[in-house]
Design an enzyme around this catalytic site. Sequence first.
Site: not given
Length: 140
Positions: A35, A46, A48, A71, A73, A76, A136
Amino acid sequence: MALALRQARTSLEAGGVPVGAVLAAGGAVLAAGHNERVQHGDPVAHGEISALRNAGRRASYADTTLYTTLSPCQMCTGAILLFQIPRVVVGEARTFAGDLDFLGSRGVEIVLLDDPGCIAAMEEFQARYPQVWSEDIGGR
């Protein structure tokens, strides 16, 4: 996941959100990222997304696995579905649950590790930078 966690720690050391991700295929790492929202002032940077950006263009993601320390968002999750990444290994979903059931309902294989190192990195961040977390995804 160890490489993804190192990426997360790199972001945390820079005052950023500690989410790291790795895209792999056939046992080989294609790309890693973390991130960079805070570091670059980029709201879509982010972990990912960073890993996907670092991997560059691919004709297909059918043989890939995305490793992420947290996990995903909704944004993503959308990228995972858009690129049809078939498998996601998640470090933890305690500090942010995301919507793993939604990914699973779309045919994505989810492996949730409940990794203590991933949990510790996010808990440290949330304690040190609560306002950044709130801006965020934590302030929902």
